[in-house]
Motif scaffolding. Sequence first.
Motif, PDB file in Angstrom:
ATOM      1  N   PRO A  62       0.838  -1.205   0.000  1.00 63.49           N
ATOM      2  CA  PRO A  62       0.000   0.000   0.000  1.00 63.49           C
ATOM      3  C   PRO A  62       0.872   1.254   0.000  1.00 63.49           C
ATOM      4  CG  PRO A  62      -0.763  -1.570   1.647  1.00 63.49           C
ATOM      5  CD  PRO A  62       0.576  -2.059   1.180  1.00 63.49           C
ATOM      6  N   HIS A  63       0.591   2.174  -0.909  1.00 61.08           N
ATOM      7  CA  HIS A  63       1.379   3.394  -0.981  1.00 61.08           C
ATOM      8  C   HIS A  63       0.588   4.488  -1.683  1.00 61.08           C
ATOM      9  CE1 HIS A  63       2.137   1.532  -4.931  1.00 61.08           C
ATOM     10  NE2 HIS A  63       2.318   2.774  -5.366  1.00 61.08           N
ATOM     11  N   ALA A  64       1.055   5.709  -1.542  1.00 64.80           N
ATOM     12  CA  ALA A  64       0.444   6.854  -2.217  1.00 64.80           C
ATOM     13  C   ALA A  64       1.550   7.782  -2.696  1.00 64.80           C
ATOM     14  CB  ALA A  64      -0.498   7.606  -1.283  1.00 64.80           C
ATOM     15  N   TYR A  65       1.311   8.404  -3.842  1.00 69.00           N
ATOM     16  CA  TYR A  65       2.253   9.368  -4.408  1.00 69.00           C
ATOM     17  C   TYR A  65       1.506  10.661  -4.660  1.00 69.00           C
ATOM     18  CZ  TYR A  65       5.514  11.539  -7.736  1.00 69.00           C
ATOM     19  OH  TYR A  65       6.364  12.413  -8.387  1.00 69.00           O
ATOM     20  N   LEU A  66       1.922  11.724  -3.988  1.00 68.57           N
ATOM     21  CA  LEU A  66       1.331  13.041  -4.174  1.00 68.57           C
ATOM     22  C   LEU A  66       2.399  13.971  -4.734  1.00 68.57           C
ATOM     23  CD1 LEU A  66      -0.687  13.493  -0.838  1.00 68.57           C
ATOM     24  CD2 LEU A  66      -1.440  12.477  -3.005  1.00 68.57           C
ATOM     25  N   SER A  67       2.122  14.536  -5.905  1.00 76.77           N
ATOM     26  CA  SER A  67       3.051  15.479  -6.528  1.00 76.77           C
ATOM     27  C   SER A  67       2.384  16.849  -6.610  1.00 76.77           C
ATOM     28  CB  SER A  67       3.462  14.992  -7.921  1.00 76.77           C
ATOM     29  OG  SER A  67       2.326  14.855  -8.766  1.00 76.77           O
ATOM     30  N   PHE A  68       3.223  17.890  -6.583  1.00 80.03           N
ATOM     31  CA  PHE A  68       2.698  19.245  -6.466  1.00 80.03           C
ATOM     32  C   PHE A  68       3.339  20.156  -7.506  1.00 80.03           C
ATOM     33  CE2 PHE A  68       2.671  17.211  -2.304  1.00 80.03           C
ATOM     34  CZ  PHE A  68       1.335  17.341  -1.940  1.00 80.03           C
ATOM     35  N   ALA A  69       2.512  20.645  -8.426  1.00 81.64           N
ATOM     36  CA  ALA A  69       2.987  21.607  -9.416  1.00 81.64           C
ATOM     37  C   ALA A  69       3.346  22.918  -8.712  1.00 81.64           C
ATOM     38  CB  ALA A  69       1.911  21.847 -10.471  1.00 81.64           C
ATOM     39  N   GLY A  70       4.389  23.568  -9.192  1.00 80.25           N
ATOM     40  CA  GLY A  70       4.797  24.847  -8.625  1.00 80.25           C
ATOM     41  C   GLY A  70       5.649  24.752  -7.390  1.00 80.25           C
ATOM     42  N   GLU A  71       5.897  23.549  -6.908  1.00 84.75           N
ATOM     43  CA  GLU A  71       6.752  23.368  -5.735  1.00 84.75           C
ATOM     44  C   GLU A  71       8.118  22.841  -6.160  1.00 84.75           C
ATOM     45  OE1 GLU A  71       6.327  24.359  -2.835  1.00 84.75           O
ATOM     46  OE2 GLU A  71       4.245  24.217  -2.185  1.00 84.75           O
ATOM     47  N   GLY A  72       9.151  23.370  -5.512  1.00 77.49           N
ATOM     48  CA  GLY A  72      10.504  22.909  -5.767  1.00 77.49           C
ATOM     49  C   GLY A  72      10.985  22.015  -4.653  1.00 77.49           C
ATOM     50  N   HIS A  73      12.225  22.242  -4.230  1.00 76.98           N
ATOM     51  CA  HIS A  73      12.835  21.404  -3.197  1.00 76.98           C
ATOM     52  C   HIS A  73      12.510  21.988  -1.832  1.00 76.98           C
ATOM     53  CE1 HIS A  73      15.493  18.159  -2.137  1.00 76.98           C
ATOM     54  NE2 HIS A  73      16.161  18.943  -1.317  1.00 76.98           N
ATOM     55  N   GLY A  74      11.591  21.363  -1.144  1.00 81.38           N
ATOM     56  CA  GLY A  74      11.059  21.908   0.105  1.00 81.38           C
ATOM     57  C   GLY A  74       9.787  22.656  -0.193  1.00 81.38           C
ATOM     58  N   PHE A  75       8.713  22.283   0.467  1.00 78.07           N
ATOM     59  CA  PHE A  75       7.412  22.875   0.156  1.00 78.07           C
ATOM     60  C   PHE A  75       7.251  24.227   0.839  1.00 78.07           C
ATOM     61  CE2 PHE A  75       6.049  18.171   0.024  1.00 78.07           C
ATOM     62  CZ  PHE A  75       6.547  18.044  -1.264  1.00 78.07           C
ATOM     63  N   ARG A  76       6.637  25.180   0.135  1.00 78.00           N
ATOM     64  CA  ARG A  76       6.482  26.538   0.644  1.00 78.00           C
ATOM     65  C   ARG A  76       5.048  27.033   0.628  1.00 78.00           C
ATOM     66  NH1 ARG A  76      11.511  26.272  -1.725  1.00 78.00           N
ATOM     67  NH2 ARG A  76      13.204  27.187  -0.473  1.00 78.00           N
ATOM     68  N   ARG A  77       4.218  26.447  -0.188  1.00 78.59           N
ATOM     69  CA  ARG A  77       2.854  26.949  -0.348  1.00 78.59           C
ATOM     70  C   ARG A  77       1.931  26.369   0.713  1.00 78.59           C
ATOM     71  NH1 ARG A  77       1.723  27.493  -6.846  1.00 78.59           N
ATOM     72  NH2 ARG A  77       3.741  28.435  -7.372  1.00 78.59           N
ATOM     73  N   LEU A  78       1.048  27.210   1.202  1.00 77.61           N
ATOM     74  CA  LEU A  78       0.160  26.809   2.292  1.00 77.61           C
ATOM     75  C   LEU A  78      -0.642  25.563   1.938  1.00 77.61           C
ATOM     76  CD1 LEU A  78      -0.989  27.617   5.119  1.00 77.61           C
ATOM     77  CD2 LEU A  78      -2.787  28.838   3.878  1.00 77.61           C
ATOM     78  N   GLU A  79      -1.242  25.545   0.758  1.00 77.27           N
ATOM     79  CA  GLU A  79      -2.095  24.417   0.397  1.00 77.27           C
ATOM     80  C   GLU A  79      -1.302  23.119   0.278  1.00 77.27           C
ATOM     81  OE1 GLU A  79      -1.266  26.863  -3.409  1.00 77.27           O
ATOM     82  OE2 GLU A  79      -1.621  27.202  -1.270  1.00 77.27           O
ATOM     83  N   THR A  80      -0.065  23.215  -0.183  1.00 75.71           N
ATOM     84  CA  THR A  80       0.774  22.019  -0.264  1.00 75.71           C
ATOM     85  C   THR A  80       1.104  21.491   1.124  1.00 75.71           C
ATOM     86  OG1 THR A  80       1.777  22.823  -2.311  1.00 75.71           O
ATOM     87  CG2 THR A  80       2.951  21.098  -1.128  1.00 75.71           C
ATOM     88  N   LEU A  81       1.502  22.391   2.008  1.00 77.72           N
ATOM     89  CA  LEU A  81       1.871  21.990   3.354  1.00 77.72           C
ATOM     90  C   LEU A  81       0.698  21.336   4.080  1.00 77.72           C
ATOM     91  CD1 LEU A  81       3.910  25.199   4.227  1.00 77.72           C
ATOM     92  CD2 LEU A  81       4.867  22.919   3.891  1.00 77.72           C
ATOM     93  N   VAL A  82      -0.500  21.892   3.901  1.00 78.30           N
ATOM     94  CA  VAL A  82      -1.697  21.316   4.535  1.00 78.30           C
ATOM     95  C   VAL A  82      -1.952  19.915   3.999  1.00 78.30           C
ATOM     96  CG1 VAL A  82      -4.202  21.522   4.725  1.00 78.30           C
ATOM     97  CG2 VAL A  82      -2.752  23.529   5.088  1.00 78.30           C
TER      98      VAL A  82
END
Length: 665
Positions: free
Chosen positions: A617-637
């Motif tokens: 069992p696994h999940a992969y979540l990728s985030f457009a607009g994010e680089g190395h280390g997350f900075r955007r509020l919605e990504t962090l949540v």
Amino acid sequence: MTIPTAQSPAYGTWPSPVDAATAAAHGGQPESVGVVGDEVWWTAPRPAEAGRRALIRRKADGTEECPLPAPWNVRSRVIEYGGTPWAGAVVDGAPLIVFVHHGDQRLYAFRPDRPEQPPEPLTPVSLVGDGLRWADLTLHPGRGEVWGVLEEFTGELPTDVRRVPAAVPLDGAAADDRGAVRELVAATHRFVTGPRLSPDGRQAVWLAWDHPRMPWDGTELRIADLDDASGVFGAARTLIGGPKESVAQADWAADGTLLAATDRSGWWNLHRVDTSTGEAVNLLRREEEFAGPLWKLGYRWFTPLDHGLVAVLHGVGAQRLGLLDPVTGRLTDPPGRWTEWAPALAATGSRVIGIAAGARTSYEIVELDMSTGHARVIGAAHHDTVDPAYLPEAAHRVFDGPGGREVHAHIYPPRHPDHSAEGPVPYVVWAHGGPTSRAAMVLDLEIAYFTSRGIGVAEVNYGGSTGYGRAYRERLREQWGVVDVEDCAAVAEGLVAEGAADPARLAVRGGSAGGWTSAAALTTTSTYACGAVSYPILDLTGWSKNGGETHDFESQYLESLVGPVDEVPDRYRDRSPVSHADRVTAPFLLLQGLDDVICPPAQCERFLAEVAGRGIPHAYLSFAGEGHGFRRLETLVTALEAELSLYGQVFGFTPAGVPPLELST
């Protein structure tokens, strides 16, 4: 195992005011503090504003403002991790600020007291590769220039790059003309820091190093004479340093004395360096660190003061503020509640300004007035966003690792005003990034997000971490994926042995190099029931100098962490999680920014292809607009809630108000 009663909800479900949005909104910390006349300036994270870094101004009357509205983003990409992205001075009676805008990496100048005038570009946009980048800036208004590090791409590959100390005219002559940028010295080294000009204007110093060394392996302290009138540099020479000596910072005292933090004794200590002979005298020999790893250009662990003392950061593990008398070697620590100081010291007159935090407070801008000995918060003041009763009580611990070696860790047991842990509890082992770095014991609402719900957190400063001397950090030399994994397991097993942690409910998590350690642990041990892996290295061969899957700064980092790839290629394959996907038996969450050039998505995709169809069992979540280390509020949540959901599914609880994470097999 003690089963929680009806009066004591299941671990992981304790009701908590620390939701993911609260933790995410308070992520990050102030950086790059500096003084402009009587004002203090710094950069601050803005997760809710697309993750930009804002430039904050504290005026002499104590009022604060953000003079550059969104989308201005004051952040450098030099060596991808950046460096000091702004400089300022009082010119014609008012502040003049020069800064790097993240979007195009150009230098801009603006006058905050003239809001009708927008920032004006000082440097051009390159047509080659990722362009011209700037960091570690100092303003020289008398010369009509700003000095710093120029990073210039010469081709399309991440390693097609050169770096050199350079000067940019303040009159805008270089805004569309690369030829108007004045290179101060020949580009003889792969990496450099910004030049520091002596008080008499006749000499300048900077640091330099080359592949395959990283700056904590070995650097050179370079010096050049210059004509005070023309600003032309003469031939450069090396004063101290080399392949096995790390000079982390150099700067001038007001009387023209050159000071440098070097680890020639096995610890980064402060030295006085003779500019003619290179003789270096240790001002206070201690088995403490007075500096650290140079991940960003422009870090300042010490700053000389006008009256002769030197403000320093020092300690084993945590670094605190001290005042060092370079004549007597006397070191005095001013009183204050802050236990951790960031490498961002500045000074003016009798004031020392820094960025400091504690185990129960976030990073704040702190001013020490040496005339009174009083320290106070002057910016980014910590405010309790939740009842402190929900915040964890941290403890520094030393565990026994393999072979009897010491392993340092920070332990955060669950803490809640209405519930207490009865018997072993779930624990998540956090592996920090770097790996040549360390976890600081400061307030982190991400940790409180878990501990306030009944899940313990153990931050491990495994062998290879900084803060404990060169020998401790070199434990990882050619042992990455071995020592770090063993040390994290030793802490987890130590907590189990003393009855604090439930052996069936252990997890591991980390980002970047910590993501590597977490993934390596899942493929080589059976210690953990699950793991959360963020923007990781998963394929050492791809991430090596021959693989071309990372940026220039770290492209040969593995030569020391793993070994020379041309000599031990099998070691790269055998240690890589991507080579052992068949050994993964624990559920995992993989998180990745799609704009990451340090640990690119290709590494995750290759690993997932190997895991597919194996029933894990696994999940992969990728985030457009994010680089190395997350900075955007919605990504962090999203990332925090997904991690808690994973733990709930594996540990047997249902977190309230959290979207269930869909796991594939």
